[in-house]
Design a protein around this motif. Structure first.
Motif, PDB file in Angstrom:
ATOM      1  N   SER A  74      73.066  26.112  40.149  1.00 27.41           N
ATOM      2  CA  SER A  74      72.736  25.086  41.066  1.00 27.41           C
ATOM      3  C   SER A  74      73.460  24.600  42.145  1.00 27.41           C
ATOM      4  O   SER A  74      73.264  24.685  43.253  1.00 27.41           O
ATOM      5  CB  SER A  74      70.856  24.778  40.379  1.00 27.41           C
ATOM      6  OG  SER A  74      70.316  24.070  41.568  1.00 27.41           O
ATOM      7  N   LEU A  75      74.474  24.364  41.501  1.00 32.11           N
ATOM      8  CA  LEU A  75      75.005  23.608  41.979  1.00 32.11           C
ATOM      9  C   LEU A  75      76.474  24.335  42.669  1.00 32.11           C
ATOM     10  O   LEU A  75      76.820  23.870  43.894  1.00 32.11           O
ATOM     11  CB  LEU A  75      76.291  21.828  40.812  1.00 32.11           C
ATOM     12  CG  LEU A  75      75.561  21.335  40.824  1.00 32.11           C
ATOM     13  CD1 LEU A  75      76.727  21.009  39.384  1.00 32.11           C
ATOM     14  CD2 LEU A  75      75.483  20.577  41.298  1.00 32.11           C
ATOM     15  N   ILE A  76      76.279  25.548  42.150  1.00 34.23           N
ATOM     16  CA  ILE A  76      77.436  26.427  42.338  1.00 34.23           C
ATOM     17  C   ILE A  76      76.681  26.863  43.833  1.00 34.23           C
ATOM     18  O   ILE A  76      76.822  27.798  45.140  1.00 34.23           O
ATOM     19  CB  ILE A  76      77.219  28.204  41.696  1.00 34.23           C
ATOM     20  CG1 ILE A  76      77.813  27.225  40.587  1.00 34.23           C
ATOM     21  CG2 ILE A  76      78.031  28.969  42.447  1.00 34.23           C
ATOM     22  CD1 ILE A  76      78.716  28.473  39.530  1.00 34.23           C
ATOM     23  N   ALA A  77      75.417  27.531  43.994  1.00 35.85           N
ATOM     24  CA  ALA A  77      74.718  27.675  44.959  1.00 35.85           C
ATOM     25  C   ALA A  77      74.825  26.954  46.314  1.00 35.85           C
ATOM     26  O   ALA A  77      74.904  26.895  47.344  1.00 35.85           O
ATOM     27  CB  ALA A  77      72.701  28.058  44.607  1.00 35.85           C
ATOM     28  N   THR A  78      74.202  25.630  46.030  1.00 38.17           N
ATOM     29  CA  THR A  78      74.433  24.249  47.114  1.00 38.17           C
ATOM     30  C   THR A  78      75.861  24.497  47.336  1.00 38.17           C
ATOM     31  O   THR A  78      75.658  24.055  48.729  1.00 38.17           O
ATOM     32  CB  THR A  78      74.906  22.333  45.884  1.00 38.17           C
ATOM     33  OG1 THR A  78      73.035  22.699  45.207  1.00 38.17           O
ATOM     34  CG2 THR A  78      74.734  21.651  47.297  1.00 38.17           C
ATOM     35  N   VAL A  79      76.943  24.204  46.498  1.00 39.53           N
ATOM     36  CA  VAL A  79      78.317  24.649  47.759  1.00 39.53           C
ATOM     37  C   VAL A  79      78.632  25.590  48.750  1.00 39.53           C
ATOM     38  O   VAL A  79      79.646  25.729  49.111  1.00 39.53           O
ATOM     39  CB  VAL A  79      79.622  24.562  46.581  1.00 39.53           C
ATOM     40  CG1 VAL A  79      81.427  24.343  47.094  1.00 39.53           C
ATOM     41  CG2 VAL A  79      79.509  23.156  45.760  1.00 39.53           C
ATOM     42  N   HIS A  80      77.881  26.763  47.401  1.00 43.62           N
ATOM     43  CA  HIS A  80      78.312  28.324  48.641  1.00 43.62           C
ATOM     44  C   HIS A  80      76.975  28.654  49.448  1.00 43.62           C
ATOM     45  O   HIS A  80      77.673  28.481  50.756  1.00 43.62           O
ATOM     46  CB  HIS A  80      77.386  29.018  47.534  1.00 43.62           C
ATOM     47  CG  HIS A  80      76.892  30.762  48.021  1.00 43.62           C
ATOM     48  ND1 HIS A  80      78.068  31.439  48.590  1.00 43.62           N
ATOM     49  CD2 HIS A  80      75.917  31.082  48.682  1.00 43.62           C
ATOM     50  CE1 HIS A  80      78.045  32.628  49.305  1.00 43.62           C
ATOM     51  NE2 HIS A  80      77.011  32.546  49.393  1.00 43.62           N
ATOM     52  N   GLY A  81      75.996  27.514  49.498  1.00 45.55           N
ATOM     53  CA  GLY A  81      75.559  27.630  50.881  1.00 45.55           C
ATOM     54  C   GLY A  81      75.983  26.746  52.585  1.00 45.55           C
ATOM     55  O   GLY A  81      76.185  27.528  52.998  1.00 45.55           O
ATOM     56  N   HIS A  82      76.967  26.001  51.480  1.00 42.99           N
ATOM     57  CA  HIS A  82      77.533  24.571  52.941  1.00 42.99           C
ATOM     58  C   HIS A  82      78.944  25.932  53.205  1.00 42.99           C
ATOM     59  O   HIS A  82      78.941  25.873  54.628  1.00 42.99           O
ATOM     60  CB  HIS A  82      78.044  23.683  52.239  1.00 42.99           C
ATOM     61  CG  HIS A  82      77.122  22.817  51.577  1.00 42.99           C
ATOM     62  ND1 HIS A  82      76.336  22.666  50.673  1.00 42.99           N
ATOM     63  CD2 HIS A  82      76.948  21.756  52.662  1.00 42.99           C
ATOM     64  CE1 HIS A  82      75.796  21.470  50.749  1.00 42.99           C
ATOM     65  NE2 HIS A  82      75.330  20.592  52.438  1.00 42.99           N
ATOM     66  N   CYS A  83      79.674  26.486  51.968  1.00 43.23           N
ATOM     67  CA  CYS A  83      80.711  27.580  52.499  1.00 43.23           C
ATOM     68  C   CYS A  83      80.286  28.685  53.562  1.00 43.23           C
ATOM     69  O   CYS A  83      80.740  28.701  54.835  1.00 43.23           O
ATOM     70  CB  CYS A  83      81.086  27.695  50.934  1.00 43.23           C
ATOM     71  SG  CYS A  83      82.941  28.276  51.454  1.00 43.23           S
ATOM     72  N   ALA A  84      79.481  28.773  52.612  1.00 41.36           N
ATOM     73  CA  ALA A  84      78.864  30.523  53.644  1.00 41.36           C
ATOM     74  C   ALA A  84      78.195  29.701  55.333  1.00 41.36           C
ATOM     75  O   ALA A  84      78.830  31.174  55.644  1.00 41.36           O
ATOM     76  CB  ALA A  84      77.433  31.270  52.809  1.00 41.36           C
ATOM     77  N   LEU A  85      77.636  29.306  55.260  1.00 44.54           N
ATOM     78  CA  LEU A  85      77.078  28.988  56.575  1.00 44.54           C
ATOM     79  C   LEU A  85      77.956  28.435  57.836  1.00 44.54           C
ATOM     80  O   LEU A  85      78.008  28.516  58.864  1.00 44.54           O
ATOM     81  CB  LEU A  85      75.384  27.873  56.474  1.00 44.54           C
ATOM     82  CG  LEU A  85      74.751  27.809  56.676  1.00 44.54           C
ATOM     83  CD1 LEU A  85      73.239  26.972  56.163  1.00 44.54           C
ATOM     84  CD2 LEU A  85      74.291  29.434  56.663  1.00 44.54           C
TER      85      LEU A  85
END
Lengths: 203, 203
Positions: B157-168
């Motif tokens: 879930s933390l990876i998803a959190t970071v990924h979301g910021h990076c992707a957007l």
DNA sequence: TTTTTAATTGAACACTGTTTAATTCCATGA
DNA sequence: TCATGGAATTAAACAGTGTTCAATTAAAAA
């Protein structure tokens, strides 16, 4: 083939967006075809270039339609939501996921279409995008004891948090492959984050 | 044109992955061309289909290379990282962003390539993906007072959190368009989340 | 009714991915 | 050493794509 008396310019624009949006929903971004979208609308490719000026602008218009539907979906979900803060947040996040899941291809097309920074997006399309974040703004930011700018940043960061979970889930990416309730995880993270930004009297 | 005595099967495979990876870095996923990648390696398209069996497997191999580079990048960053927990977490998140920024096209290609669930990914490619999350597992999960399964879920879930910021951020999506320090926002969110999952003695 | 103007098309161009028959090369056996 | 079988490699074909633009068609203006 289409005659120009069949549709006013605005009607034609709408017609093409509708057929393109439907095709995007069927095929997804990778297999989308402007030719086929025009064909289904009863016109030929050239018309898309006439009306929208280029493929990018056409795709932007299609995605704007998705943004508006998405916004309406969230608003609808909020009507039936509980009135306590955590309940509304959860409803919002789950609606976010619900729309994405029920409209996978058009939802992903939003992020699949990379717009060159040189191309400027029409104000109408911009508004469709802004509308979505403004819902979250209204729902979340006003309840926080932060100045406007910090609240804006936090809201966008929360959107990114939820987006990350939803994107990794729907793309079938490795990280969330075995997660049974990605929306629940997103809800938990958002609530955990929010407690850090509440004034003591609010918590 | 390539002769079969020029390269062993393994060398040829590697050669094609290298040229494809380089081309992906130059052009990005949307403008990637298997024909061109083969041409630059000194072979023709058909060879790619011989060696990899299809375009999907070729793209998976290219993305696996990115995963391995990404993992190495994170490991390298952790060597110079401070030893306190928050410092290491911040170093990890910023390295995550750093790799993505310095390798935008190949990084995004990881998520641009949608793999049909029917296609199975080779164990070697699977390992490349797993390697990345295992770094975060080692770095984060062991410090938490959770049972293994909860820790696994939280890490993802933390990876998803970071990924979301990076992707957007990298896709130039609306939500993070004006954010000056998306990595900093991700760091803050991750640390806020983590404090919720520390046992009292750890906080 | 004729002329002008604008929307619409269809064909051309240079590309894709994918398949497959034909070719080329190498290793093996005579 | 040389022919042959088999595997690697290619080239060509096919059906698509996005993009442009001259030619056509239809509506509006004169």
């Amino acid at each position: 083939m289409g005659r120009r008396s069949d549709h006013s310019p605005d009607e034609l624009r709408e017609l093409l967006v509708l057929s393109g949006h439907a095709l995007m929903g069927e095929r997804g971004f990778a297999k989308f075809s402007a030719r086929e979208a025009a064909r289904r609308a009863g016109y030929s490719v050239g018309t898309i270039y006439n009306v929208f000026g280029g493929l990018d602008s056409y795709l932007i218009a299609i995605n704007s339609r998705t943004f508006r539907q998405w916004g309406a979906w969230l608003e609808a979900a909020l009507i039936d939501a509980p009135s306590d803060r955590a309940g509304r947040i959860e409803a919002l996040v789950r609606a976010y996921f619900g729309f994405a899941q029920n409209n996978q291809n058009v939802w992903m097309a939003i992020y699949d279409h990379r717009i060159d920074r040189s191309i400027e997006i029409a104000s109408e399309d911009d508004a469709a995008r802004e509308g979505l974040t403004s819902i979250v703004d209204r729902e979340v930011a006003s309840t926080l004891g932060l100045n406007d700018n910090d609240a804006r940043r936090l809201v966008r960061s929360l959107i990114a948090t939820v987006h990350g979970h939803c994107a990794l889930w729907l793309t079938g990416s490795y990280a969330l492959l075995e997660e049974k309730d990605p929306a629940g995880q997103a809800v938990d993270r958002v609530l955990e984050i929010l407690t850090h930004h509440l004034t003591p009297s609010e918590s």
